[in-house]
Design a protein around this motif. Structure first.
Motif, PDB file in Angstrom:
ATOM      1  N   THR A  30      -1.327   9.304  -1.402  1.00 38.58           N
ATOM      2  CA  THR A  30      -2.214   9.826  -0.720  1.00 38.58           C
ATOM      3  C   THR A  30      -3.336  10.374  -1.375  1.00 38.58           C
TER       4      THR A  30
ATOM      5  N   TRP B   8       0.894  -1.288  -0.103  1.00 35.13           N
ATOM      6  CA  TRP B   8      -0.061   0.006  -0.033  1.00 35.13           C
ATOM      7  C   TRP B   8       0.768   1.231  -0.158  1.00 35.13           C
ATOM      8  N   VAL B   9       1.845   1.069   0.786  1.00 30.13           N
ATOM      9  CA  VAL B   9       2.906   2.450   0.903  1.00 30.13           C
ATOM     10  C   VAL B   9       3.622   2.666  -0.271  1.00 30.13           C
TER      11      VAL B   9
END
Length: 57
Positions: free
Chosen positions: A52, A46-47
């Protein structure tokens, strides 16, 4: 083992044996540990892959 440019050099058979040993060792981990590794892998994915703002790399 031969040293090549400061790295260990392994023959393909040795690499296959090491990968197999590590895979079997990981498969024998307790369920809680294996679950936590899965969660950490998902978070790392995910990172790395999700930003974002929702865009993809």
């Amino acid at each position: 083992m031969a040293e090549v440019f400061g790295l260990d050099a392994y023959a393909p058979k040795q690499i296959a044996a090491r990968v197999s040993e590590l895979g079997v060792g990981k498969a024998k981990l307790p369920l809680l540990t294996l679950s936590l590794l899965g969660v950490l892998a998902a978070l790392l994915y995910w990172v790395i892959n999700l930003r974002t703002d929702g865009s993809r790399p």
